[in-house]
Structure formats: C-alpha cells, structure tokens
Scaffold this active site. Structure first.
Site, short mmCIF file in Angstrom:
data_model
loop_
_atom_site.label_atom_id
_atom_site.label_comp_id
_atom_site.label_asym_id
_atom_site.label_seq_id
_atom_site.Cartn_x
_atom_site.Cartn_y
_atom_site.Cartn_z
N TYR A 1 5.40 12.24 0.16
CA TYR A 1 5.13 11.46 -1.05
C TYR A 1 3.68 11.55 -1.47
O TYR A 1 2.79 11.71 -0.67
CB TYR A 1 5.58 10.00 -0.89
N HIS B 1 7.04 -1.83 2.62
CA HIS B 1 5.58 -1.91 2.61
C HIS B 1 5.00 -1.97 1.19
O HIS B 1 5.58 -1.45 0.25
CB HIS B 1 4.99 -0.67 3.30
N ASP C 1 6.78 -3.72 11.55
CA ASP C 1 7.85 -3.99 10.59
C ASP C 1 8.79 -5.10 11.07
O ASP C 1 9.32 -5.86 10.26
CB ASP C 1 8.64 -2.71 10.29
#
Length: 191
Positions: free
Chosen positions: A133, A64, A171
């Site tokens: 993250y 991504h 995806d």
C-alpha cells in the site's frame, strides 16, 4: 479504453479501483497508479511512503489509524487473498461508525482507496498473502490509534478464515469505537 474503473462504496470517499489488465499466454500488464486518472477520481497524491507486508492465513491486522500524520491508503494484494475493511471515523460524516469491506486478491487485481479519517484493517483468507500500500503521510508511531476488530458497535461481518483470527498483542488491546474521541478527524469530511 479507460484504464481504471472507480467504484463507489457505501462510504463517502472510499473507492474500489479496478484496473484494466492486458493479458495473454505470456502473462499480464496493468497500470496501478496514474496521477491524472486517480486525481480526477478523488484520490489525490502525493504518496510519500510505500509499505509491504506478508501474513499467513487467519492473521487480522487492524483496525488502525493515526491521530496525526493521518494517512490515506491505496492498498492491493500481490499474492493471496484478503478481506479489507474501512471504518468511517469522521464525526461529521453521514456514515460515521459505518464500515465497508472488499475482497482483494492477486487474481482480481483490485485496489482499495481508504482516505484519511478512516480506520483500516484486513483479514488474510488464503494460506499466505502479500499486501502492499501507498500512504499519503508518513507512519508516526506516537500517533497510533485503533478500534477493536470485533467491536459490536461497528459490527463488521468478517468472513470465516477457518479459525479465530491471529492478532498482535497491540491489536488485542485496542479499545472499542464508542470509547474514543474522533474529533481529530473532523477536517477529513466536508458535507
């Protein structure tokens, strides 16, 4: 004693971060972010969004990026084990189209810095993994983009997770690297 080791990868700007871990029979302590040390290593803040995901074995998330609100990501695993990948999408970079990968786990406590201008993804190698993250910009669904995980032009050598990767519908439908215009990432690399 240095609190972090910043290890260069084969891609300009992408770093593996190894913290100093202080442990004994009670457990451990480590710093995961320290502005002065990270800024000196070329990992600037500010970070404006933190994310946390949990996935089962064989899940592959990525690759991504965002065309606007381009995010730098400082990633780590707090439970389990993943293979984490960055792909250089900066057209003026000498590493354009190249990738690097690193195993992140709760045991090795490594972090991975993926600057703006890169596609990012990971494959879960353990039964489950929790992945957290920090991002330098906000998520913008209207600016989402990505590269197909198995694109032969990029040639990522994913480790065997025991079966074919589990992908989201989004995806599965991502285009290949050569099918895209990455001119929006030109500002992210200065020779």
């Amino acid at each position: 004693m240095a609190k972090f080791a910043f290890i260069e990868t084969g891609l300009p700007g992408v770093l593996v971060v190894e913290p100093t871990v202080f442990g004994d029979d009670r457990g451990f302590f480590m710093e995961t972010w320290r502005d002065d040390a990270f800024t000196a290593a070329g990992i600037p803040g500010p970070f404006v969004q933190d994310n946390h995901s949990k996935s089962r074995k064989g899940v592959l998330r990525g690759l991504h990026f965002q065309r606007e609100n381009t995010q730098g990501k400082l990633v780590r695993v707090i439970s389990g084990r993943v293979f984490d990948v960055a792909v250089d999408c900066r057209p003026n970079s000498p590493a354009f189209g190249k990738w690097t990968g690193v195993e992140l786990s709760a045991e090795n406590k490594r972090q991975f810095w993926v600057p703006g201008g890169f596609a990012h993804g990971f494959l879960v190698l353990s039964d489950e993994a929790e992945f957290i993250y920090k991002c330098t910009d906000l998520y913008n669904p209207a600016a989402e983009g990505g590269i197909r995980w198995d694109d032969p032009d990029v040639g990522i050598r994913w480790p065997d997770a025991g079966s074919a990767p589990l992908l989201s519908e989004k995806d599965e439908a991502l285009p290949g690297f050569m099918e895209q215009d990455f001119s929006f990432f030109e500002r992210w690399y200065t020779p």
